[in-house]
Scaffold this motif. Structure first.
Motif, PDB file in Angstrom:
ATOM      1  N   SER A 126       0.838  -1.193   0.000  1.00  0.00           N
ATOM      2  CA  SER A 126       0.000   0.000   0.000  1.00  0.00           C
ATOM      3  C   SER A 126       0.875   1.246   0.000  1.00  0.00           C
ATOM      4  CB  SER A 126      -0.903  -0.019   1.228  1.00  0.00           C
ATOM      5  OG  SER A 126      -0.082  -0.116   2.374  1.00  0.00           O
ATOM      6  N   ARG A 127       2.206   1.042  -0.029  1.00  0.00           N
ATOM      7  CA  ARG A 127       3.106   2.200   0.001  1.00  0.00           C
ATOM      8  C   ARG A 127       3.008   2.969  -1.319  1.00  0.00           C
ATOM      9  NH1 ARG A 127       6.569  -1.707   2.500  1.00  0.00           N
ATOM     10  NH2 ARG A 127       6.686  -1.255   4.712  1.00  0.00           N
ATOM     11  N   PRO A 128       3.240   4.298  -1.287  1.00  0.00           N
ATOM     12  CA  PRO A 128       3.152   5.066  -2.527  1.00  0.00           C
ATOM     13  C   PRO A 128       4.207   4.629  -3.533  1.00  0.00           C
ATOM     14  CG  PRO A 128       4.061   6.397  -0.734  1.00  0.00           C
ATOM     15  CD  PRO A 128       3.636   5.107  -0.132  1.00  0.00           C
ATOM     16  N   ARG A 129       3.836   4.663  -4.805  1.00  0.00           N
ATOM     17  CA  ARG A 129       4.762   4.278  -5.857  1.00  0.00           C
ATOM     18  C   ARG A 129       5.856   5.347  -5.987  1.00  0.00           C
ATOM     19  NH1 ARG A 129       7.239   1.996  -8.712  1.00  0.00           N
ATOM     20  NH2 ARG A 129       7.433   1.790 -10.957  1.00  0.00           N
ATOM     21  N   ILE A 130       7.098   4.904  -6.121  1.00  0.00           N
ATOM     22  CA  ILE A 130       8.213   5.840  -6.257  1.00  0.00           C
ATOM     23  C   ILE A 130       8.210   6.390  -7.685  1.00  0.00           C
ATOM     24  CG2 ILE A 130      10.732   5.996  -6.192  1.00  0.00           C
ATOM     25  CD1 ILE A 130      10.601   3.568  -4.258  1.00  0.00           C
ATOM     26  N   SER A 131       8.315   7.698  -7.828  1.00  0.00           N
ATOM     27  CA  SER A 131       8.294   8.256  -9.190  1.00  0.00           C
ATOM     28  C   SER A 131       9.407   9.267  -9.444  1.00  0.00           C
ATOM     29  CB  SER A 131       6.941   8.925  -9.461  1.00  0.00           C
ATOM     30  OG  SER A 131       6.768  10.012  -8.571  1.00  0.00           O
ATOM     31  N   VAL A 174      11.577  16.760  -3.695  1.00  0.00           N
ATOM     32  CA  VAL A 174      11.167  15.374  -3.425  1.00  0.00           C
ATOM     33  C   VAL A 174       9.957  15.316  -2.489  1.00  0.00           C
ATOM     34  CG1 VAL A 174      11.894  13.261  -2.237  1.00  0.00           C
ATOM     35  CG2 VAL A 174      13.438  14.361  -3.876  1.00  0.00           C
ATOM     36  N   GLY A 175       9.926  16.178  -1.469  1.00  0.00           N
ATOM     37  CA  GLY A 175       8.817  16.124  -0.510  1.00  0.00           C
ATOM     38  C   GLY A 175       8.930  14.923   0.412  1.00  0.00           C
ATOM     39  N   ASP A 176       7.779  14.261   0.694  1.00  0.00           N
ATOM     40  CA  ASP A 176       7.835  13.197   1.710  1.00  0.00           C
ATOM     41  C   ASP A 176       7.624  11.800   1.126  1.00  0.00           C
ATOM     42  OD1 ASP A 176       5.250  13.383   1.045  1.00  0.00           O
ATOM     43  OD2 ASP A 176       4.478  13.778   3.065  1.00  0.00           O
ATOM     44  N   GLN A 177       8.052  11.602  -0.109  1.00  0.00           N
ATOM     45  CA  GLN A 177       7.954  10.267  -0.733  1.00  0.00           C
ATOM     46  C   GLN A 177       9.342   9.655  -0.829  1.00  0.00           C
ATOM     47  OE1 GLN A 177       4.904   9.158  -2.194  1.00  0.00           O
ATOM     48  NE2 GLN A 177       4.080  10.930  -1.110  1.00  0.00           N
ATOM     49  N   PRO A 178       9.433   8.320  -0.791  1.00  0.00           N
ATOM     50  CA  PRO A 178      10.729   7.696  -1.099  1.00  0.00           C
ATOM     51  C   PRO A 178      11.148   8.069  -2.521  1.00  0.00           C
ATOM     52  CG  PRO A 178       9.161   6.063  -0.311  1.00  0.00           C
ATOM     53  CD  PRO A 178       8.395   7.324  -0.521  1.00  0.00           C
ATOM     54  N   PHE A 179      12.442   8.091  -2.774  1.00  0.00           N
ATOM     55  CA  PHE A 179      12.944   8.523  -4.079  1.00  0.00           C
ATOM     56  C   PHE A 179      14.245   7.797  -4.384  1.00  0.00           C
ATOM     57  CE2 PHE A 179      16.469  11.263  -2.595  1.00  0.00           C
ATOM     58  CZ  PHE A 179      16.169  11.286  -1.232  1.00  0.00           C
ATOM     59  N   ALA A 180      14.624   7.812  -5.662  1.00  0.00           N
ATOM     60  CA  ALA A 180      15.870   7.139  -6.061  1.00  0.00           C
ATOM     61  C   ALA A 180      16.970   8.175  -6.244  1.00  0.00           C
ATOM     62  CB  ALA A 180      15.650   6.381  -7.362  1.00  0.00           C
ATOM     63  N   VAL A 181      18.210   7.760  -6.020  1.00  0.00           N
ATOM     64  CA  VAL A 181      19.386   8.594  -6.316  1.00  0.00           C
ATOM     65  C   VAL A 181      20.277   7.790  -7.250  1.00  0.00           C
ATOM     66  CG1 VAL A 181      21.459   9.674  -5.370  1.00  0.00           C
ATOM     67  CG2 VAL A 181      19.306   9.821  -4.106  1.00  0.00           C
ATOM     68  N   LEU A 182      20.657   8.408  -8.374  1.00  0.00           N
ATOM     69  CA  LEU A 182      21.566   7.749  -9.332  1.00  0.00           C
ATOM     70  C   LEU A 182      22.760   8.676  -9.512  1.00  0.00           C
ATOM     71  CD1 LEU A 182      18.391   7.489 -10.491  1.00  0.00           C
ATOM     72  CD2 LEU A 182      19.522   6.109 -12.216  1.00  0.00           C
ATOM     73  N   ARG A 184      23.809   3.775  -6.685  1.00  0.00           N
ATOM     74  CA  ARG A 184      22.348   3.737  -6.793  1.00  0.00           C
ATOM     75  C   ARG A 184      21.766   3.583  -5.389  1.00  0.00           C
ATOM     76  NH1 ARG A 184      24.008   5.103 -10.784  1.00  0.00           N
ATOM     77  NH2 ARG A 184      23.580   4.482 -12.926  1.00  0.00           N
ATOM     78  N   TYR A 185      20.752   4.392  -5.085  1.00  0.00           N
ATOM     79  CA  TYR A 185      20.114   4.377  -3.771  1.00  0.00           C
ATOM     80  C   TYR A 185      18.611   4.543  -3.978  1.00  0.00           C
ATOM     81  CZ  TYR A 185      24.831   6.100  -2.458  1.00  0.00           C
ATOM     82  OH  TYR A 185      26.181   6.284  -2.314  1.00  0.00           O
ATOM     83  N   VAL A 186      17.806   3.915  -3.125  1.00  0.00           N
ATOM     84  CA  VAL A 186      16.388   4.271  -3.022  1.00  0.00           C
ATOM     85  C   VAL A 186      16.200   4.652  -1.563  1.00  0.00           C
ATOM     86  CG1 VAL A 186      14.006   3.543  -3.318  1.00  0.00           C
ATOM     87  CG2 VAL A 186      15.752   2.669  -4.877  1.00  0.00           C
ATOM     88  N   LEU A 187      15.839   5.912  -1.319  1.00  0.00           N
ATOM     89  CA  LEU A 187      15.927   6.438   0.044  1.00  0.00           C
ATOM     90  C   LEU A 187      14.574   6.832   0.612  1.00  0.00           C
ATOM     91  CD1 LEU A 187      19.057   8.740  -0.462  1.00  0.00           C
ATOM     92  CD2 LEU A 187      18.985   6.435   0.535  1.00  0.00           C
ATOM     93  N   ASP A 188      14.418   6.569   1.902  1.00  0.00           N
ATOM     94  CA  ASP A 188      13.277   7.077   2.646  1.00  0.00           C
ATOM     95  C   ASP A 188      13.478   8.591   2.829  1.00  0.00           C
ATOM     96  OD1 ASP A 188      11.045   6.071   4.818  1.00  0.00           O
ATOM     97  OD2 ASP A 188      12.123   7.872   5.488  1.00  0.00           O
ATOM     98  N   PRO A 189      12.407   9.404   2.729  1.00  0.00           N
ATOM     99  CA  PRO A 189      12.590  10.853   2.849  1.00  0.00           C
ATOM    100  C   PRO A 189      13.111  11.286   4.222  1.00  0.00           C
ATOM    101  CG  PRO A 189      10.249  10.275   2.807  1.00  0.00           C
ATOM    102  CD  PRO A 189      11.007   9.034   2.462  1.00  0.00           C
ATOM    103  N   THR A 230      14.179   4.077  13.354  1.00  0.00           N
ATOM    104  CA  THR A 230      13.107   5.079  13.469  1.00  0.00           C
ATOM    105  C   THR A 230      13.430   6.319  12.631  1.00  0.00           C
ATOM    106  OG1 THR A 230      14.095   6.163  15.387  1.00  0.00           O
ATOM    107  CG2 THR A 230      12.553   4.352  15.845  1.00  0.00           C
ATOM    108  N   LEU A 231      14.683   6.450  12.200  1.00  0.00           N
ATOM    109  CA  LEU A 231      15.088   7.622  11.408  1.00  0.00           C
ATOM    110  C   LEU A 231      14.749   7.473   9.922  1.00  0.00           C
ATOM    111  CD1 LEU A 231      18.661   8.214  12.925  1.00  0.00           C
ATOM    112  CD2 LEU A 231      16.552   9.451  13.456  1.00  0.00           C
ATOM    113  N   GLY A 232      14.180   6.329   9.533  1.00  0.00           N
ATOM    114  CA  GLY A 232      13.889   6.125   8.105  1.00  0.00           C
ATOM    115  C   GLY A 232      14.448   4.803   7.629  1.00  0.00           C
TER     116      GLY A 232
END
Ligand code: UTP
Length: 306
Positions: free
Chosen positions: A4-9, A125-133, A211-216, A247-249
């Motif tokens: 149910s998590r938001p899709r990363i875009s 980015v705001g409060d969604q997970p995001f990728a870093v390349l 490559r990273y996919v990070l919690d905001p 708890t930090l992400g």
């Protein structure tokens, strides 16, 4: 597993480094614009983000980085010339990069480190997970690492980093992870991270690659991260805090990558990337391979005597 998590875009591409290993080529040209065969390195990276389902790309740039913006913009004059000549093939090649993604740019100002560059992306980015390349790290388009990492993040939450096994003697060039296996063969749980350790201090031979996919939650941690190695704000230090305190992400997972990867900011790896990708191209490959075979045979036979 559905989630149910938001899709990363969104993808963030830090490209504000000075590229000193490539001087003088990078005195007035960003290293990300150096061609790998006939496309600038950065175009492969943006294509990778789009292939992984991330059409919204924010590039973090700095001084001398204008060509990056121009490359992903329209060039009406050139397009008009090609159109009037009926050169549809070249016209397609020119338009490819401007039609690829929705591009955004932010300037880093002083290059205070990769962690600081990522922090510059916070308002976008705001409060969604995001990728870093990383803009100078090229993953072979046939090895879909980022797509896999996005899936792992959507299933497990937290943050996901890309890891690669390296020779112990090379670990001092990378961030290094202490990790334990999970039930998924190429996914590990990260418990600690060390930036560029000596071989004796390194907790493993698992090196962090670009490559990273990070919690905001990473932004709040980065705001509190003091400059580390080299006086720069290091993303590795922020991720280390997140691995120690979920708890930090967190949690922080790692995907162990066994595919083809090139650091195009390193001269040797840059040359290897060009040779390999050129050899495998349908249009250039056959002729180039034949020449290369001949060249290598000549080298093996030893230098010619006068
Ligand atoms: P590098 O460690 O490769 O540094 O940065 P660099 O300055 O680009 O290159 P050299 O070592 O002087 O040759 C890794 C990635 O982080 C980005 C770089 O653009 C590269 O993609 N970066 C680094 C930033 O965006 N900002 C920074 O302050 C530092």
């Amino acid at each position: 597993m559905t989630s149910s998590r938001p899709r990363i875009s969104k993808a963030v591409i830090p490209a504000a480094g000075l590229g000193t290993r490539f001087l003088p080529a990078t005195k007035a040209t960003p290293k990300e614009m150096l061609p790998v065969v006939d496309k600038p390195a950065i175009q492969y990276v943006v294509e990778e983000a789009v292939t992984a389902g991330l059409p919204d790309v924010l590039m973090v740039t700095g001084r001398n980085k204008r060509p990056l913006e121009d490359h992903f913009d329209r060039n009406y004059e050139l397009e008009e010339v090609l159109r009037s000549k009926g050169d549809v093939h070249k016209l397609d090649r020119v338009q490819e990069s401007s039609d690829l993604a929705t591009m955004h740019y932010v300037r880093q100002g002083d290059p205070k480190g990769l962690g600081h560059a990522i922090l510059c992306a916070a308002p976008h980015v705001g409060d969604q997970p995001f990728a870093v390349l990383l803009g100078d790290d090229l993953i072979d388009p046939r090895d879909p690492l980022l797509t896999h990492m996005v899936r792992v993040q959507e299933e497990r939450g937290g943050s996901v980093i890309a890891l690669m096994e390296v020779e112990p003697a090379s670990i001092h060039l990378y961030g290094c992870a202490a990790a334990t296996p999970t039930h998924t063969p190429d996914v590990v749980q990260v418990s600690d991270l060390v930036e560029k350790p000596s071989p004796a201090e390194a907790p493993s031979n698992l090196a962090i690659i670009g490559r990273y996919v990070l919690d905001p939650g990473v932004f709040e941690v980065l705001r509190k991260t003091e400059p580390g190695r080299g006086g720069e704000i290091q993303i590795t230090d922020a991720l280390q805090a997140m691995a120690a305190d979920p708890t930090l992400g967190g949690p922080v997972h790692g995907v162990v990558f066994r595919g083809r990867r090139y650091d195009t900011g390193d001269r040797g790896d840059y040359l290897r990337a060009i040779v390999r990708l050129a050899c495998e191209r349908e249009d250039l490959g056959p002729e180039f391979r034949a020449w290369l075979r001949e060249y290598v045979a000549g080298e093996m036979a030893g230098p010619l005597e006068d």
